[in-house]
Write a protein that holds these residues in place. Structure first.
Motif, PDB file in Angstrom:
ATOM      1  N   TYR A 232       0.887  -1.141   0.117  1.00 22.32           N
ATOM      2  CA  TYR A 232       0.142  -0.050   0.001  1.00 22.32           C
ATOM      3  C   TYR A 232       0.939   1.333  -0.005  1.00 22.32           C
ATOM      4  O   TYR A 232       0.787   2.081  -0.621  1.00 22.32           O
ATOM      5  CB  TYR A 232      -0.922  -0.077   1.332  1.00 22.32           C
ATOM      6  N   ASP A 233       1.740   1.290   1.032  1.00 25.50           N
ATOM      7  CA  ASP A 233       2.698   2.385   1.179  1.00 25.50           C
ATOM      8  C   ASP A 233       3.930   2.568   0.312  1.00 25.50           C
ATOM      9  O   ASP A 233       4.937   2.501   0.917  1.00 25.50           O
ATOM     10  CB  ASP A 233       3.005   2.559   2.666  1.00 25.50           C
ATOM     11  N   ILE A 234       3.688   2.351  -0.904  1.00 28.41           N
ATOM     12  CA  ILE A 234       5.018   2.298  -1.795  1.00 28.41           C
ATOM     13  C   ILE A 234       4.827   3.560  -3.070  1.00 28.41           C
ATOM     14  O   ILE A 234       3.896   3.939  -3.263  1.00 28.41           O
ATOM     15  CB  ILE A 234       4.773   1.099  -2.569  1.00 28.41           C
ATOM     16  N   ARG A 235       6.055   3.807  -3.130  1.00 30.19           N
ATOM     17  CA  ARG A 235       6.359   4.803  -4.361  1.00 30.19           C
ATOM     18  C   ARG A 235       7.078   4.303  -5.382  1.00 30.19           C
ATOM     19  O   ARG A 235       8.314   3.796  -4.981  1.00 30.19           O
ATOM     20  CB  ARG A 235       7.067   6.183  -3.662  1.00 30.19           C
ATOM     21  N   VAL A 236       6.466   4.526  -6.557  1.00 29.24           N
ATOM     22  CA  VAL A 236       7.442   3.721  -7.577  1.00 29.24           C
ATOM     23  C   VAL A 236       7.774   4.962  -8.410  1.00 29.24           C
ATOM     24  O   VAL A 236       6.836   5.595  -8.991  1.00 29.24           O
ATOM     25  CB  VAL A 236       6.365   2.733  -8.398  1.00 29.24           C
ATOM     26  N   VAL A 237       9.030   5.004  -8.722  1.00 26.85           N
ATOM     27  CA  VAL A 237       9.432   5.591  -9.892  1.00 26.85           C
ATOM     28  C   VAL A 237      10.048   4.945 -10.817  1.00 26.85           C
ATOM     29  O   VAL A 237      11.228   4.352 -10.841  1.00 26.85           O
ATOM     30  CB  VAL A 237      10.528   6.932  -9.109  1.00 26.85           C
ATOM     31  N   ASP A 238       9.642   5.072 -12.071  1.00 18.60           N
ATOM     32  CA  ASP A 238      10.110   4.613 -13.205  1.00 18.60           C
ATOM     33  C   ASP A 238      10.985   5.295 -14.260  1.00 18.60           C
ATOM     34  O   ASP A 238      10.954   6.717 -13.964  1.00 18.60           O
ATOM     35  CB  ASP A 238       9.030   3.702 -14.167  1.00 18.60           C
ATOM     36  N   LYS A 239      11.686   4.790 -15.144  1.00 18.52           N
ATOM     37  CA  LYS A 239      12.765   5.432 -15.883  1.00 18.52           C
ATOM     38  C   LYS A 239      12.146   6.630 -16.791  1.00 18.52           C
ATOM     39  O   LYS A 239      12.591   7.514 -17.180  1.00 18.52           O
ATOM     40  CB  LYS A 239      13.485   4.361 -16.730  1.00 18.52           C
ATOM     41  N   ARG A 240      10.873   6.228 -17.140  1.00 15.36           N
ATOM     42  CA  ARG A 240      10.159   7.514 -17.992  1.00 15.36           C
ATOM     43  C   ARG A 240      10.139   8.511 -17.454  1.00 15.36           C
ATOM     44  O   ARG A 240      10.211   9.666 -18.096  1.00 15.36           O
ATOM     45  CB  ARG A 240       8.744   6.540 -18.539  1.00 15.36           C
ATOM     46  N   GLU A 241       9.585   8.536 -16.185  1.00 17.37           N
ATOM     47  CA  GLU A 241       9.663   9.859 -15.221  1.00 17.37           C
ATOM     48  C   GLU A 241      10.968  10.401 -15.335  1.00 17.37           C
ATOM     49  O   GLU A 241      11.093  11.655 -15.456  1.00 17.37           O
ATOM     50  CB  GLU A 241       9.172   9.385 -13.901  1.00 17.37           C
ATOM     51  N   MET A 242      12.031   9.614 -15.007  1.00 14.59           N
ATOM     52  CA  MET A 242      13.420  10.434 -15.053  1.00 14.59           C
ATOM     53  C   MET A 242      13.769  10.865 -16.406  1.00 14.59           C
ATOM     54  O   MET A 242      14.193  12.076 -16.571  1.00 14.59           O
ATOM     55  CB  MET A 242      14.402   9.225 -14.705  1.00 14.59           C
TER      56      MET A 242
END
Lengths: 392, 222, 80
Positions: A232-242
């Protein structure tokens, strides 16, 4: 062409009236220089960062609590590994260490040097230093900016980190990274992961975040959804955002620079337009005289068009070349700080020459079209005036 | 030959108070004839000369030069007519200050499609006629009034026009230079050129060559 | 004045040529930056910004460090 009477007269007018043209050229060169400099810096930084992104993990996950980043439980790794399509799951330990509160800080990265790939990279970075010695005593590799800062504060061989429990940990400076790494590593300190944990007071059950790769890019969204379902308490950052954020990072299209450029160019064009429109200007008189001696409106426009074209080309080429020299030969003194900041550790980056012809073409058009307009429109108006009136 | 028929020039035509600079001008100037148009300032002399030289357009009427109507020509043809047939000498000389004598004299020939060698020979000849060759490379700003006038003459003659038009040519010259100017006009008249001079200089009352005097008052020939 | 024009043109061509020559022959050392980013898996630029600078404060995400939430005004007051 060189023997053409028109060309001779054109060059004659340009050089005989050079005091008039020099002002226009100088201002034009300054405008082009400023804009091209910004363009070159931003393109160069973006290109280097984009190229470097291949080493960026596809996905980074971290834990959130009340919307704020907290240490990530290491047990998440087991669950992530079980997801199909995921590989190279790596726990990361890093953080910012403040030398003085709210002032200078370093970016400490803990690395598992016993990982094969890490080991290979380490060897190529510190090939001169005995690796055994590196692992036998607490040692770190520091970035160029960190090294300079430490020398300035009389830490030449080692540095004592203040620990969360109030104690101190002395760590030896094994190597200072080359200045060519400054773009990403200027404020970086690389040390064994255990040492980083000790400095940040992180126990073995947590990490800062977890990075992994998903070779099949079409699976990314699926896997991100699974992650959100798992935790639930996860933050996901993917390379596309970078990638998107790097594109926007030094984007010249937006921001203060474009506004400044537009205001400057509008002011400049207005001044030029005024100059040619003035009742008693010498340009007006000269056009009237040429008309009276048999020059048609078309001839006058042709003369002024080529005159403006030469001035535009000269200004543009000089502006771009000067900008290139300033940015890529002199490494942009003064201006680079605007892009890289100067509040923490001062950074000096060797910029990789990057020329985007499309953007240069756009600059040329944005500059040339208003310039032509502000010259040719008044010229046309004067040329269509009866010559006697123009000669007054 | 120049034929002017029922020529009118009206300024502020659309306003409630139009000004008639020229009223019903009818005039014929034969080939090789010299005409002196006299009259006070504002009588319409300069306006008439401008229309003959196609520097301005009439409100109505016609100007026919050598059988060709020139009063309503489109700009490109009017310019070609000026470049080919007219040599205009202005009261204030109207030279390009930033250029030299030779460069000013060259200006009318730039669009003539002649090669540079021919152009330079025509320029040289013209400067010799105007007696300004010795100042060829000097800037206009360094010349005296008389020298500027001679440069303007050279420029007017460079394209070997048939019609020489002079608008108050001696207004800014001293007596000595005025006499020198008249001397040049005599030589041009002898070459068979048509000369039209607008002036109120009394020196032109007794020219050394045959000429006709026309008086203008308030835009009309009296 | 054609000669002066040719001199100017030649000068510009030389300048452009020098620029192109530098561009083609430039061989920066990208090996080290590649090694460090591979070693650390960190590719974010080292921006020397203070925590109070607008780049850090505003927006719903860090431009440079998307894995770190931005410092809100409230959070900043509490930190202070």
């Amino acid at each position: 062409m060189l023997n053409s009477p028109f060309f001779s007269f054109l060059t004659l007018l340009i050089f005989k009236q050079k005091t008039k043209h020099i002002g226009v050229v100088v201002i034009s060169v300054m405008i082009i220089f400023l804009l091209s400099s910004i363009l070159f810096i931003s393109s160069s930084l973006q290109q280097t960062l984009q190229k470097n992104l291949k080493n960026q993990p596809d996905i980074i996950v971290s834990s959130l609590k009340a919307g704020r980043s907290v240490d990530t439980p290491i047990e998440w790794i087991d669950k992530i590994v079980e997801i199909d399509g995921v590989e190279s799951v790596t726990p990361r330990v890093y953080g910012r260490y403040f030398f003085t509160p709210n002032e200078n800080s370093f970016w400490i990265i803990g690395v598992d040097f016993f990982d094969e790939q890490s080991n290979q990279n380490l060897k190529s970075l510190i090939d001169q230093v005995e690796l055994r010695e590196f692992f036998s005593t607490p040692s770190m590799i520091v970035g160029d900016g960190v090294g300079e800062f430490m020398r300035g504060h009389f830490y030449s061989d080692s540095f004592s980190f203040r620990l969360p429990d109030g104690g101190f940990k002395e760590v030896k400076i094994a190597k200072e990274l080359l200045s060519s790494t400054n773009l990403i590593a200027n404020d970086m300190i690389v040390m064994p992961q255990e040492l980083a944990r000790e400095i940040f007071g992180m126990d073995d059950e947590v990490v800062t975040d977890i990075a992994f790769n998903i070779p099949n890019s079409s699976e990314w969204d699926n896997i991100i959804t699974k992650l959100h379902l798992l935790f639930y308490d996860i933050r996901v950052v993917d390379k596309r955002e970078m990638i998107k954020s790097y594109r926007g990072l030094y984007n010249y299209k937006g921001g203060l620079f474009l506004v400044l450029y537009l205001v400057t160019i509008a002011t400049f064009m207005l001044i030029l337009y005024q100059r040619y429109s003035m009742v008693y200007s010498s340009d007006r008189r000269d056009i009237g005289i040429l008309r009276a001696t048999g020059w048609s409106i078309k001839d006058i426009l042709k003369l002024k068009f080529y005159e403006t074209l030469i001035i535009t080309m000269v200004s543009f080429v000089m502006g771009v070349v000067l900008a290139y020299g300033y940015i890529f030969v002199l490494d942009a003194p003064l201006v680079l700080e605007i892009f890289l900041g100067g509040a923490n550790l001062a950074n000096s980056v060797e910029l990789v020459p990057t020329i985007e012809f499309g953007l240069l073409g756009s600059i040329f058009l944005i500059f040339a079209i208003p310039l032509f307009g502000s010259v040719l429109i008044p010229v046309w108006r004067i040329a269509t005036t009866p010559p006697k009136e123009a000669m007054l | 030959m120049i034929e002017i028929e029922a020529l009118y020039k009206i300024f502020y035509e659309q306003s409630s108070n139009p000004f008639y600079a020229l009223k019903d001008i009818n005039l014929t100037i034969a080939k090789g004839e010299a005409v002196v148009i006299s009259g006070v300032s504002g009588s319409g002399k300069s306006t008439l000369l401008s229309i003959i030289a196609s520097l301005d357009r009439p409100s109505s009427g016609r100007v026919i030069v050598d059988g060709e109507p020139i009063s309503k020509l489109p700009d490109i043809h009017a310019s070609a007519y000026r470049a080919r047939s007219i040599g205009f000498i202005f009261q204030h000389f109207n030279l390009i200050e930033s250029l030299s004598v030779e460069e000013n004299v060259i200006a009318p020939l730039i669009n003539s499609r002649l090669d540079m060698t021919t152009i330079y020979s025509m320029v040289k000849r013209s400067m010799e006629v105007a007696n300004i060759s010795h100042k060829a490379s000097q800037s206009i700003s360094e010349l005296s009034g008389g020298e500027r006038q001679r440069c303007a003459i050279a420029r007017a003659l460079v394209n070997n026009p048939n019609i020489i038009i002079c608008d108050e040519p001696t207004a800014n010259l001293d007596r000595e230079n005025s006499i020198l100017f008249i001397d040049i006009l005599s030589r041009l008249k002898a070459e068979g050129k048509s000369i039209i001079i607008a002036t109120h200089d009394p020196l032109f009352d007794s020219l050394p060559f045959e000429s006709r005097v026309i008086e203008m008052v308030d835009g009309e020939i009296v | 004045m054609i000669r002066e024009f040719l001199v100017l043109s030649t000068l510009l061509v030389v300048l452009v040529g020098a620029m192109v020559w530098h561009y083609i022959l430039y061989s920066g050392d990208s090996g080290a930056i590649d090694d460090i980013s591979c070693l650390t898996t960190m590719t974010t630029p080292s921006l020397s910004v203070a925590f109070y600078e607008p780049r850090e404060l505003y927006g719903d995400r860090h431009e440079v460090y998307p894995s770190i939430p931005t410092i809100s005004r409230v959070g900043f007051v509490y930190v202070k």
